[in-house]
Design a protein around this motif. Sequence first.
Motif, mmCIF file in Angstrom:
data_model
loop_
_atom_site.group_PDB
_atom_site.id
_atom_site.type_symbol
_atom_site.label_atom_id
_atom_site.label_comp_id
_atom_site.label_asym_id
_atom_site.label_seq_id
_atom_site.Cartn_x
_atom_site.Cartn_y
_atom_site.Cartn_z
ATOM 1 N N UNK A 111 -30.024 47.459 43.972
ATOM 2 C CA UNK A 111 -30.557 48.408 42.991
ATOM 3 C C UNK A 111 -30.085 47.947 41.610
ATOM 4 N N UNK A 112 -31.019 47.714 40.685
ATOM 5 C CA UNK A 112 -30.611 47.202 39.378
ATOM 6 C C UNK A 112 -30.098 48.322 38.466
ATOM 7 N N UNK A 113 -29.210 47.935 37.541
ATOM 8 C CA UNK A 113 -28.892 48.853 36.446
ATOM 9 C C UNK A 113 -30.068 48.728 35.485
ATOM 10 N N UNK A 114 -30.680 49.838 35.129
ATOM 11 C CA UNK A 114 -31.903 49.774 34.335
ATOM 12 C C UNK A 114 -31.961 50.994 33.445
ATOM 13 N N UNK A 115 -32.167 50.768 32.145
ATOM 14 C CA UNK A 115 -32.193 51.882 31.197
ATOM 15 C C UNK A 115 -33.568 52.073 30.562
ATOM 16 N N UNK A 116 -34.546 51.283 30.980
ATOM 17 C CA UNK A 116 -35.906 51.456 30.480
ATOM 18 C C UNK A 116 -36.661 52.480 31.312
ATOM 19 N N UNK A 117 -37.918 52.673 30.967
ATOM 20 C CA UNK A 117 -38.756 53.618 31.712
ATOM 21 C C UNK A 117 -39.250 52.958 32.998
ATOM 22 N N UNK A 118 -39.278 53.742 34.057
ATOM 23 C CA UNK A 118 -39.758 53.241 35.343
ATOM 24 C C UNK A 118 -40.331 54.415 36.134
ATOM 25 N N UNK A 119 -41.060 54.087 37.183
ATOM 26 C CA UNK A 119 -41.631 55.108 38.076
ATOM 27 C C UNK A 119 -40.903 55.066 39.410
ATOM 28 N N UNK A 120 -40.729 56.225 39.962
ATOM 29 C CA UNK A 120 -40.182 56.306 41.319
ATOM 30 C C UNK A 120 -41.261 56.900 42.208
ATOM 31 N N UNK A 121 -41.431 56.316 43.364
ATOM 32 C CA UNK A 121 -42.450 56.771 44.297
ATOM 33 C C UNK A 121 -41.779 57.114 45.628
ATOM 34 N N UNK A 122 -41.709 58.406 45.926
ATOM 35 C CA UNK A 122 -41.172 58.881 47.202
ATOM 36 C C UNK A 122 -42.328 59.029 48.168
ATOM 37 N N UNK A 123 -42.147 58.483 49.357
ATOM 38 C CA UNK A 123 -43.170 58.623 50.391
ATOM 39 C C UNK A 123 -42.503 58.959 51.708
ATOM 40 N N UNK A 124 -43.290 59.528 52.598
ATOM 41 C CA UNK A 124 -42.843 59.849 53.956
ATOM 42 C C UNK A 124 -41.543 60.651 53.949
ATOM 43 N N UNK A 125 -41.478 61.651 53.088
ATOM 44 C CA UNK A 125 -40.274 62.480 52.987
ATOM 45 C C UNK A 125 -40.237 63.426 54.181
ATOM 46 N N UNK A 126 -39.124 63.386 54.906
ATOM 47 C CA UNK A 126 -38.930 64.250 56.067
ATOM 48 C C UNK A 126 -37.585 64.944 55.911
ATOM 49 N N UNK A 127 -37.586 66.241 56.105
ATOM 50 C CA UNK A 127 -36.357 67.030 55.991
ATOM 51 C C UNK A 127 -36.081 67.665 57.337
ATOM 52 N N UNK A 128 -34.858 67.501 57.819
ATOM 53 C CA UNK A 128 -34.448 68.061 59.111
ATOM 54 C C UNK A 128 -33.423 69.161 58.862
#
Length: 134
Positions: A111-128
């Motif tokens: 995981x990079x250290x990053x201070x610019x703008x980026x998108x995060x994409x969560x998929x297949x989220x499962x909660x137990x």
Amino acid sequence: MRLLVSKFLSFVALAAVCTMIFSATAQANPYIEFQAQTVHLDNEGEATIEGYFENTGDTDAYVKWVEFDLTLTARNGQQMWEDFGIRHYTDVFVPAGEMVYYEFSIEDYQIPEYHGKFRSNFQNVRTYWSTAAG
């Protein structure tokens, strides 16, 4: 005889209605989902995820773990990091019909250290979850 058959059929119909009513109320259940809101990349090898657990069910419960796939993409479209089946264990109490804010970190040396703008994409989220603590 006809009166006896009529009373028996009335009793069967009443029993069927009572069974449907009582089984519907006996099936009270929690239903909890994790909603990710933001991801921070402040330290190399670490991503902090902020979000909340929402219980839309009618029973209190404890979240045992949340599992998801996550992709981080820089503003220029370059994929920075991706992982599948990330599992985070917890024991968070979420009352019925409420939301509970939750923040946690995941660690991966890639995981990079990053201070610019980026998108995060969560998929297949499962909660137990479970109705029992611990």
